[in-house]
Structures are given as structure tokens and as C-alpha cells.
Design an enzyme around this catalytic site. Structure first.
Site, PDB file in Angstrom:
ATOM      1  N   SER A 247      21.310  61.125   6.613  1.00  0.00           N
ATOM      2  CA  SER A 247      22.297  60.660   5.526  1.00  0.00           C
ATOM      3  C   SER A 247      21.816  60.771   4.101  1.00  0.00           C
ATOM      4  O   SER A 247      20.329  60.091   3.799  1.00  0.00           O
ATOM      5  CB  SER A 247      23.127  59.037   6.037  1.00  0.00           C
ATOM      6  OG  SER A 247      23.092  58.772   5.305  1.00  0.00           O
TER       7      SER A 247
ATOM      8  N   TYR B 194      21.237  50.149   9.214  1.00  0.00           N
ATOM      9  CA  TYR B 194      21.848  52.160   8.794  1.00  0.00           C
ATOM     10  C   TYR B 194      20.728  52.509   8.308  1.00  0.00           C
ATOM     11  O   TYR B 194      20.420  53.786   8.832  1.00  0.00           O
ATOM     12  CB  TYR B 194      23.016  51.858   9.287  1.00  0.00           C
ATOM     13  CG  TYR B 194      23.406  53.252   8.006  1.00  0.00           C
ATOM     14  CD1 TYR B 194      23.908  53.838   9.593  1.00  0.00           C
ATOM     15  CD2 TYR B 194      24.407  54.006   7.118  1.00  0.00           C
ATOM     16  CE1 TYR B 194      24.330  55.845   9.547  1.00  0.00           C
ATOM     17  CE2 TYR B 194      24.600  55.362   7.313  1.00  0.00           C
ATOM     18  CZ  TYR B 194      24.417  55.808   9.390  1.00  0.00           C
ATOM     19  OH  TYR B 194      24.800  57.584   8.844  1.00  0.00           O
TER      20      TYR B 194
ATOM     21  N   LYS C 277      18.168  55.591  10.063  1.00  0.00           N
ATOM     22  CA  LYS C 277      18.373  57.100   9.224  1.00  0.00           C
ATOM     23  C   LYS C 277      16.514  57.391   9.542  1.00  0.00           C
ATOM     24  O   LYS C 277      15.795  58.020   9.420  1.00  0.00           O
ATOM     25  CB  LYS C 277      18.981  57.908   8.803  1.00  0.00           C
ATOM     26  CG  LYS C 277      20.414  57.364   8.594  1.00  0.00           C
ATOM     27  CD  LYS C 277      20.382  58.662   9.897  1.00  0.00           C
ATOM     28  CE  LYS C 277      21.692  58.704  10.115  1.00  0.00           C
ATOM     29  NZ  LYS C 277      22.403  58.914  11.693  1.00  0.00           N
TER      30      LYS C 277
END
Ligand code: NAD
Ligand code: UFG
Length: 350
Positions: free
Chosen positions: A130, A154, A158
Site C-alpha cells: 500500500s 495496519y 505492510k
């Protein structure tokens, strides 16, 4: 040549379902593994319908990636040529409230997947990273070489998964891995049959606007009107989900054709920045609906301006996004107006 078998984790979700459809249309055989935590099996049924004859080449297993035994059964059922790994939790705010849930689901899920791939000799992977890994970028457009940071759990999952991928590729050169950093996926398949159907209150701009337009919410809150941008609102790189899905086909092509690829990272964006107010105006035009606005202060953790450098993907994957903002809004509205409650009903959302 026999059709290639692709395992798609999270294939019932928003980006996954669009990619699975395109894989089928391109002649791949697909097995989807999804625990349906944030999706519905109805998406899989619709993909099968849309794919027509190629729909027979799709099968679905309701499996949680962390369930080692069940996952290994899937790998034992077929020889997979590559895996596209979408499965993960993605709500930034929730990740701040429940970090262990995110570390467990995203990290343990990925490690279990990579172990199963190793055990079954499948060493080609495309992973959904992302633009969140650029944090508040020091410069735009964001090139793949910019320094990386995580503003929340979050984003940290990643970053860690990207590092794990680099490490396993270094340890064993048979691995070929592509990390795709998505910018802001929006829109839906032009049929209006599949699209994004988030559970609970949407975190992201476009699903929120969509729910205001169909009357499920009264107004959009605009987070921040004092940014140094053309109209004071945040700027992002919105990309049509069909273009994004195409990017995965291009990445697979690279994995199958380029013998020298190790672990490579590519941005998938359009290279264009659009403000919140510009999106609202475009959506109003596409839908004919007025979107009432509540102007509010900045959302904590939000960056001011984020958009992609697309050169590397254009040059090395021979891929570029084709759709503009109006097409994104048109297809978003087509999906929303046909499916105001997504794959469910007012009762399933109450
Ligand atoms: P989504 O929630 O619609 O799809 C993810 C799918 O993974 C869901 O169907 C969910 O049920 C499944 N899943 C979650 N945990 C699982 C587990 N442990 N085992 C099996 N299945 C599991 O999300 P999406 O928008 O399609 O995103 C796909 C991927 O792309 C995610 O990894 C996300 O972090 C990443 N991404 C999304 C965006 C975005 O804005 N949509 C931006 C950048 C990156
Ligand atoms: N916004 C609003 N109101 C809302 C929702 C969003 O004004 O109700 C604004 C935000 O402040 C931001 C812009 O709309 O300026 C876009 O916000 P999104 O939440 O849609 O997207 P973000 O760029 O903040 O983050 C998303 C995902 C991340 C992902 C990132 C890059 O949520 O997980 O895109 O892919 F990492």
C-alpha cells in the site's frame, strides 16, 4: 500450453474479486481462499456469472489463512504456478484500536501462507502492499525508492510483510516476488455487478460518498480544509479498480517471463492527484445526486498530498492506468445505484 493455476487469497474481497474476474477472462484457472471476514460469497457467484464459460475455472475454499491444516489441503489439491495475496484486514482506525488483531491476522496469515508455499514448491508471489508505507511523503510523486514509515499498525503490517518477502527471496533465489503498492482504489466493474461492500461504517472516501448518495448516510464529513492544496482538502491518487486488476495480470506476466526478477516493488497509481472536493464534484456530476458536506478538522494521521510516480510500472510491467476520475465515479455510481446495500440487504446491514 496448459492453463496456469493461480491461488488468490482474499479473492472474495473488493480488489480480489475484480482481479479474479480478469484472471478468468485471461485464461487462468483460479482457486480463491477467503474466510469471508469482510466479504460475501455472493461476490464469487457474480464473478462466475460475469466470466461466462470461463467461470468453470474458478473454485472457492472458505479457509482462514492462519488455519495451517486447511491451507495445506488447498495446496495439496493442485499444483499452483503463483499466488496473489490480497487477504488481510485493512481498516486503519481499527488497527490502532486492535493492534494484536491486525498483527495476528495479517502477519500470522502471511507467514502461514509463505510456509505452505515453501512446503509445496510454489515460489512466485504477488503481494498487496500500500501507498501507506510512504507515510507523509517528503516529496511527490512518490517513487519506489522513497523512505518508508508506518503511521499505524495496519501500515506496519505492510512494511513487515514487505521485509519478510525481501528476506525469503534473499535466502532462496528461486523465489520471485512482486510487491504492489496500491494508491487509492475506487470504482467498480462496468457491469455494476461487483464492487466494494465494506462491512460497518466506511473508512474511505468513495464508499462513504456512495452511501450518502444512496441515502444510507446523511452527509460526508470532509476531514481538513486547511491543507496546502488547490482547495484546502487532501489530495490522493485515485485509481480505477479495473486498472488495478490489470496491474496484477501484468505483474504475473513479469513473474512468468522474467527469469532475473528477485523481489521487486511497483507503485500502482495514475500519477495524478485529486482533492476531496474534486471527487465530490465529479461524483455529483456522475450520479446527479447532491452530496451534503460537513467541513471538519483534519483526520489524525492523514497526509496532505499523496500521488504515485508511475514510471517504473510503465517501463517494467508495460502497464498504465487508463481510466479517469469521471469513469471511476460513473462506475462507482452504477454499482451503488444497482446495489444500494452492496451484496446484502437493509437487514444484513442493520
Ligand atoms: P477487502 O477487505 O475487500 O478484501 C480482503 C479479503 O481478505 C476479504 O475478502 C477478507 O474476508 C479476506 N481476509 C482477511 N483476512 C483473512 C484471513 N486471515 N484468511 C482468509 N481471508 C482473509 O479489501 P481490499 O480493498 O480488496 O484489499 C485487498 C488488499 O489490498 C488488502 O491486503 C489491503 O490491505 C490492500 N490494500 C487495499 C487498499 C484499499 O484502499 N482498498 C489500498 C492499499 C492496499
Ligand atoms: N476523507 C474525508 N472524509 C471521509 C473519508 C476520507 O474527507 O469520510 C478524505 C481523507 O481525509 C483523505 C481522502 O479523503 O484526504 C482519502 O481518504 P481515504 O480514507 O479514502 O484514503 P487514504 O489515502 O487516507 O488511505 C487509503 C487506505 C489506506 C491506504 C491508502 C493508500 O485507507 O489503507 O489509501 O493506499 F494505505
Amino acid at each position: 500450453m496448459a492453463a496456469k493455476n493461480i491461488l488468490v487469497t482474499g479473492g472474495a474481497g473488493y480488489i480480489g474479486s475484480h482481479t479474479v474476474l480478469q484472471l478468468l477472462q485471461e485464461g487462468f484457472c483460479v482457486v480463491v481462499v477467503d474466510n469471508l471476514d469482510n466479504s460475501s460469497e455472493e461476490a464469487i457467484r457474480r464473478v462466475v456469472q460475469l466470466a461466462g464459460d470461463a467461470g468453470k475455472n474458478l473454485s472457492f475454499a472458505k479457509v482462514d489463512l492462519r488455519d495451517k491444516e486447511e491451507l495445506n489441503k488447498v495446496f495439496a489439491s493442485k499444483k499452483f504456478d503463483a499466488v496473489i495475496h490480497f487477504a488481510g484486514l485493512k481498516a486503519v482506525g481499527e488497527s490502532v484500536q486492535k493492534p494484536l488483531l491486525y498483527y495476528n491476522n495479517n502477519l500470522v496469515g502471511t507467514i502461514t501462507l509463505l510456509e505452505a508455499m515453501t512446503a509445496h514448491g510454489c515460489k512466485k508471489l504477488v503481494f498487496s502492499s500500500s501507498a501507506t508505507v510512504y507515510g507523509w511523503p517528503k516529496q511527490v510523486p512518490c517513487t519506489e525508492e522513497l523512505p518508508l514509515s508506518a503511521a499505524n499498525p495496519y501500515g506496519r503490517t505492510k512494511l513487515v510483510i514487505e521485509d519478510i518477502c525481501r528476506d525469503i527471496q534473499k535466502s532462496d533465489s528461486e523465489w520471485k516476488i512482486i510487491l504492489l503498492r496500491y494508491f487509492n482504489p475506487v470504482g467498480a466493474h462496468p457491469s455494476g455487478c461487483i464492487g466494494e461492500d465494506p462491512h460497518g461504517t466506511p473508512n474511505n472516501l468513495m464508499p462513504f460518498i456512495q452511501q450518502v448518495a444512496v441515502g444510507r448516510r446523511s452527509a460526508l464529513t470532509v476531514y481538513g480544509t486547511d491543507y496546502s492544496t488547490k482547495d484546502g482538502t487532501g489530495v490522493r491518487d485515485y485509481i480505477h479498480v479495473v486498472d488495478l486488476a490489470d496491474g496484477h495480470i501484468a505483474a504475473l506476466g513479469k513473474l512468468f517471463q522474467d527469469n532475473c526478477i528477485g523481489c521487486e516493488v511497483y507503485n500502482l497509481g495514475t500519477g495524478k492527484g485529486t482533492s476531496v472536493l474534486e471527487i465530490v464534484t465529479a461524483f455529483e456530476k456522475a450520479s446527479g445526486k447532491k452530496i451534503p458536506l460537513i467541513m471538519a478538522s483534519r483526520r489524525p494521521g492523514d497526509a496532505e498530498i499523496v500521488y504515485a510516480s508511475t514510471e517504473k510500472a510503465e517501463h517494467e510491467l508495460k502497464w498504465r492506468a487508463k481510466h479517469g476520475i469521471m469513469e471511476m465515479c460513473r462506475d462507482q455510481w452504477n454499482w451503488a445505484s444497482r446495489n444500494p446495500w452492496g451484496y446484502g440487504s437493509p437487514e444484513s446491514h442493520s
